[in-house]
Design an enzyme around this catalytic site. Structure first.
Site, PDB file in Angstrom:
ATOM      1  N   TYR A 216       0.866  -1.352   0.018  1.00  0.00           N
ATOM      2  CA  TYR A 216      -0.122   0.001  -0.033  1.00  0.00           C
ATOM      3  C   TYR A 216       0.874   1.284   0.147  1.00  0.00           C
ATOM      4  O   TYR A 216       0.677   2.048  -0.721  1.00  0.00           O
ATOM      5  CB  TYR A 216      -0.788  -0.084   1.264  1.00  0.00           C
ATOM      6  CG  TYR A 216      -1.944   1.232   1.142  1.00  0.00           C
ATOM      7  CD1 TYR A 216      -3.165   1.185   0.478  1.00  0.00           C
ATOM      8  CD2 TYR A 216      -1.594   2.467   2.143  1.00  0.00           C
ATOM      9  CE1 TYR A 216      -3.831   2.114   0.395  1.00  0.00           C
ATOM     10  CE2 TYR A 216      -2.415   3.299   2.184  1.00  0.00           C
ATOM     11  CZ  TYR A 216      -3.551   3.334   1.235  1.00  0.00           C
ATOM     12  OH  TYR A 216      -4.371   4.335   1.250  1.00  0.00           O
TER      13      TYR A 216
ATOM     14  N   LYS B 267       1.391   3.902  -3.197  1.00  0.00           N
ATOM     15  CA  LYS B 267       1.242   5.131  -3.006  1.00  0.00           C
ATOM     16  C   LYS B 267       2.638   6.335  -3.243  1.00  0.00           C
ATOM     17  O   LYS B 267       2.425   7.418  -3.876  1.00  0.00           O
ATOM     18  CB  LYS B 267       0.693   5.584  -1.445  1.00  0.00           C
ATOM     19  CG  LYS B 267      -0.635   4.937  -1.211  1.00  0.00           C
ATOM     20  CD  LYS B 267      -1.716   5.826  -2.006  1.00  0.00           C
ATOM     21  CE  LYS B 267      -3.177   5.252  -1.721  1.00  0.00           C
ATOM     22  NZ  LYS B 267      -4.090   5.869  -2.319  1.00  0.00           N
TER      23      LYS B 267
END
Length: 135
Positions: A42, A46
């Site tokens: 994650y 990002k």
């Protein structure tokens, strides 16, 4: 694969289309801890999308890195639900430390567009999002 496609590839493509259409200032919602070198998928994705959006070459790019978003979701995410419940209590004592209401993020995004820039790329962490979102 689906997460990477949606959170990195589609966002990078949208940035490229926006730039081609004349957009001068791109505002990206990322995440606290975003880092393209992270071992966590994650946070790595990002960080990667932050780099890709910056590389598009906007006159101005604002990246917001909120902590846990406090909001109601239609889909079931049990771990996130538990974290939100816990952090909503913590927010009474430390309102800007670990979470942020989505409405505050939205207000901060609008405020960044309405205010003069502070450089080509501006990264706003959770505390700054809270401050800007009060406007």
């Amino acid at each position: 694969d689906g997460f990477i496609r949606v959170d990195r590839d589609y966002v990078a493509q949208a940035a490229e289309l926006a730039r081609a259409g004349g957009c001068k200032h791109f505002v990206l919602q990322s995440s606290r801890g975003a880092n393209h070198h992270s071992r966590f998928l994650y946070l790595r994705v990002k960080g990667e999308v932050e780099n890709l959006v910056q590389a598009v070459g906007f006159d101005r790019c604002t990246i917001l890195r909120p902590a846990v978003l406090l909001c109601k979701r239609q889909e079931s995410r049990p771990m996130e639900w538990m974290a939100q419940k816990f952090l909503s209590v913590v927010a009474w004592v430390f309102p800007t430390a670990y979470s942020v209401p989505v409405e505050t993020v939205a207000r901060a995004m609008v405020a960044t567009v309405l205010q003069p820039g502070k450089g080509k790329v501006e990264v706003l962490e959770n505390g700054a999002i809270h401050e800007l979102g009060k406007a």
